[in-house]
Design an enzyme around this catalytic site. Structure first.
Site, short mmCIF file in Angstrom:
data_model
loop_
_atom_site.label_atom_id
_atom_site.label_comp_id
_atom_site.label_asym_id
_atom_site.label_seq_id
_atom_site.Cartn_x
_atom_site.Cartn_y
_atom_site.Cartn_z
N GLN A 101 -1.09 35.26 -4.64
CA GLN A 101 -1.88 35.52 -3.44
C GLN A 101 -1.23 34.84 -2.24
O GLN A 101 -1.69 34.97 -1.12
CB GLN A 101 -3.29 34.94 -3.62
CG GLN A 101 -4.02 35.47 -4.83
CD GLN A 101 -5.27 34.64 -5.10
OE1 GLN A 101 -6.31 34.89 -4.51
NE2 GLN A 101 -5.16 33.65 -5.95
N ASN A 102 -0.20 34.05 -2.52
CA ASN A 102 0.41 33.25 -1.45
C ASN A 102 1.34 34.09 -0.59
O ASN A 102 1.87 35.12 -1.03
CB ASN A 102 1.17 32.07 -2.03
CG ASN A 102 0.22 31.06 -2.65
OD1 ASN A 102 -0.98 31.13 -2.42
ND2 ASN A 102 0.76 30.15 -3.44
N HIS A 119 -0.66 39.71 -0.89
CA HIS A 119 -0.99 39.75 0.54
C HIS A 119 0.26 39.80 1.40
O HIS A 119 0.24 39.36 2.53
CB HIS A 119 -1.81 38.51 0.91
CG HIS A 119 -3.12 38.41 0.19
ND1 HIS A 119 -4.10 39.37 0.28
CD2 HIS A 119 -3.61 37.47 -0.65
CE1 HIS A 119 -5.13 39.00 -0.46
NE2 HIS A 119 -4.86 37.87 -1.05
N CYS A 130 3.72 52.95 14.19
CA CYS A 130 4.43 53.82 13.24
C CYS A 130 4.30 53.32 11.80
O CYS A 130 4.79 53.96 10.87
CB CYS A 130 5.90 53.96 13.63
SG CYS A 130 6.90 52.51 13.28
N CYS A 168 7.74 46.60 17.88
CA CYS A 168 8.51 47.36 16.89
C CYS A 168 9.88 47.77 17.45
O CYS A 168 9.98 48.23 18.59
CB CYS A 168 7.72 48.61 16.51
SG CYS A 168 8.54 49.64 15.29
N GLY A 204 -3.58 27.31 -10.25
CA GLY A 204 -3.95 26.86 -8.92
C GLY A 204 -4.55 27.91 -8.02
O GLY A 204 -4.14 28.09 -6.90
N THR A 205 -5.54 28.63 -8.51
CA THR A 205 -6.28 29.47 -7.58
C THR A 205 -7.75 29.12 -7.77
O THR A 205 -8.20 28.85 -8.88
CB THR A 205 -6.01 30.96 -7.79
OG1 THR A 205 -6.86 31.70 -6.92
CG2 THR A 205 -6.22 31.40 -9.21
N MET A 231 -6.95 21.44 -9.94
CA MET A 231 -7.40 20.05 -9.74
C MET A 231 -8.85 19.90 -10.17
O MET A 231 -9.31 18.81 -10.43
CB MET A 231 -7.31 19.66 -8.25
CG MET A 231 -5.92 19.70 -7.68
SD MET A 231 -4.82 18.54 -8.46
CE MET A 231 -5.44 17.02 -7.78
N ALA A 248 -0.70 20.90 -10.34
CA ALA A 248 0.15 21.93 -10.96
C ALA A 248 1.58 21.41 -11.13
O ALA A 248 2.24 21.71 -12.13
CB ALA A 248 0.14 23.19 -10.10
N1 LIG Z 1 0.65 28.76 0.49
C1 LIG Z 1 0.08 29.87 0.91
O1 LIG Z 1 0.72 30.91 1.04
C2 LIG Z 1 -1.39 29.86 1.17
C3 LIG Z 1 -2.03 28.73 1.69
C4 LIG Z 1 -3.43 28.80 1.89
C5 LIG Z 1 -4.13 29.96 1.53
N2 LIG Z 1 -3.47 31.02 1.05
C6 LIG Z 1 -4.19 32.22 0.61
O2 LIG Z 1 -5.55 32.16 0.95
C7 LIG Z 1 -6.39 32.62 -0.12
C8 LIG Z 1 -7.25 31.47 -0.60
O3 LIG Z 1 -7.43 31.53 -1.95
P1 LIG Z 1 -6.96 30.47 -3.05
O4 LIG Z 1 -8.01 30.49 -4.10
O5 LIG Z 1 -5.59 30.68 -3.46
O6 LIG Z 1 -6.89 29.13 -2.32
P2 LIG Z 1 -8.00 28.11 -2.02
O7 LIG Z 1 -7.47 27.37 -0.86
O8 LIG Z 1 -9.31 28.74 -1.98
O9 LIG Z 1 -8.03 27.20 -3.33
C9 LIG Z 1 -6.95 26.50 -3.79
C10 LIG Z 1 -7.24 26.01 -5.23
O10 LIG Z 1 -6.13 25.27 -5.64
C11 LIG Z 1 -6.56 24.09 -6.25
N3 LIG Z 1 -5.54 23.08 -6.02
C12 LIG Z 1 -5.32 22.35 -4.90
N4 LIG Z 1 -4.25 21.56 -5.07
C13 LIG Z 1 -3.79 21.79 -6.30
C14 LIG Z 1 -2.71 21.29 -7.07
N5 LIG Z 1 -1.86 20.37 -6.57
N6 LIG Z 1 -2.52 21.76 -8.31
C15 LIG Z 1 -3.36 22.70 -8.84
N7 LIG Z 1 -4.40 23.21 -8.18
C16 LIG Z 1 -4.61 22.77 -6.92
C17 LIG Z 1 -7.88 23.74 -5.59
O11 LIG Z 1 -8.68 22.96 -6.47
C18 LIG Z 1 -8.46 25.11 -5.35
O12 LIG Z 1 -9.24 25.53 -6.46
C19 LIG Z 1 -5.45 33.11 -1.15
O13 LIG Z 1 -5.19 34.44 -0.97
C20 LIG Z 1 -4.22 32.25 -0.89
O14 LIG Z 1 -3.05 32.75 -1.42
C21 LIG Z 1 -2.12 31.00 0.86
ZN LIG Z 2 6.76 51.19 15.16
#
Ligand SMILES: NC(=O)c1ccc[n+]([C@@H]2O[C@H](COP(=O)([O-])OP(=O)(O)OC[C@H]3O[C@@H](n4cnc5c(N)ncnc54)[C@H](O)[C@@H]3O)[C@@H](O)[C@H]2O)c1
Ligand SMILES: [Zn+2]
Length: 265
Positions: A101-102, A119, A130, A168, A204-205, A231, A248
């Site tokens: 999701q990152n 995403h 376009c 663009c 870690g989601t 966590m 993680a």
């Molecule tokens: N790095 C990025 O690209 C980024 C940053 C912030 C949010 N987002 C996006 O926003 C949305 C939010 O959803 P989400 O559920 O991923 O994020 P979230 O921010 O809702 O939750 C993050 C989760 O990760 C856990 N966590 C925090 N630190 C950790 C660690 N060191 N090790 C393991 N787990 C850990 C937390 O307990 C929590 O449950 C998602 O789509 C996400 O990908 C992306």
């Molecule tokens: Zn265009």
């Protein structure tokens, strides 16, 4: 952990589903918690098509800030362990796919090959006219954003005119570019991959952002072994077979390190 590693060693097709938590130890703030604010806004309220329509300058400032921040971040031991595991397993005819999701590209930079970005990522733009989708790593992405995007609560809104926001480059288009946003950008991926999922673990989601949140419990209900690395406990922890509480960057390398039985193969 020993029981998980035993099961993992037998798995041929593995899905690693990651969210913001896997990048937290690289210094990329998660959305929920203290790091979730940019100025006075909640991060997830700015990363939407509605927010972009309302104020494209503000959303671009927010993305510009995050693009520049990412240039100083590097993959952590969790990203690296996942990438190394993919490589090692490939040599054994086993396969890992990372569904993330990152939007930070840290899996890619760690060396993962088989990645699906639900995403998109911070460096992908889409033309509102376009619809052309491009990777753009310019820093800054346009001159008007230079020095803008400060995250402080009292930083002024730059109010950049649309004509000076990223445009663009396709011949004759000049449409307004937007970043990839939450919503339906890449979610088609899930439909095609869901069918292939044999084995599943999750890293870690928070399992609260749909639709990704529902997959781990769904596959677990089909009897597929699922491990959660977080966590804390999440709304789905109780329905999964394994839960490894802690960072993680510590637990994932232990979980994915080569198993004794692999060395015998
Ligand atoms: N790095 C990025 O690209 C980024 C940053 C912030 C949010 N987002 C996006 O926003 C949305 C939010 O959803 P989400 O559920 O991923 O994020 P979230 O921010 O809702 O939750 C993050 C989760 O990760 C856990 N966590 C925090 N630190 C950790 C660690 N060191 N090790 C393991 N787990 C850990 C937390 O307990 C929590 O449950 C998602 O789509 C996400 O990908 C992306
Ligand atoms: Zn265009």
């Amino acid at each position: 952990m020993a029981a998980f590693r035993e099961q993992f060693a037998k798995a041929k097709h593995i899905v690693v589903l990651t969210g913001a938590g896997v990048s937290a130890e690289s210094g990329v703030p998660t959305f929920r918690g203290a790091g979730g604010f940019w100025r006075k806004y909640q991060a997830q309220d700015l990363a939407t098509p509605e927010a972009f329509k309302r104020n494209p300058s503000l959303v671009w400032e927010f993305y510009h800030y995050r693009r520049e921040v990412m240039l100083s971040k590097t993959p952590n031991p969790a990203h690296i362990a996942i990438a190394e595991c993919e490589k090692r397993l490939a040599a054994q005819g086993r396969r890992i796919v990372v569904i993330t999701q990152n939007i930070d590209e840290l899996h890619e930079r760690a060396g993962s090959k088989n990645i699906l970005e639900l995403h998109g990522n911070l460096f992908t733009t889409r033309c509102t006219k376009c619809k052309d989708v491009k990777v753009n790593k310019d820093s800054p992405i346009c001159p008007a954003l230079s020095g803008k995007g400060l995250p402080d609560a009292d930083a002024p809104d730059a109010r950049i005119p649309e004509s000076e926001l990223p445009r663009c480059m396709q011949q004759g288009c000049n449409g307004l570019l937007r970043p990839m946003l939450f919503g339906l950008e890449n979610l088609w991926i899930l439909r095609s991959w869901q069918k292939l999922i044999m084995n599943w673990k999750t890293v870690g989601t928070s399992s609260v952002v749909y639709p990704a949140a529902m997959f781990a419990p769904q596959v677990a209900a089909r009897g597929v072994p699922v491990a959660e690395f977080n966590m804390e406990h999440t709304p789905v922890t109780h329905s999964l077979g394994f839960h490894f509480q802690g960072p993680a960057g510590v637990n994932v390398p232990i979980a994915l390190a080569a198993h004794e039985s692999e060395k015998l193969k």
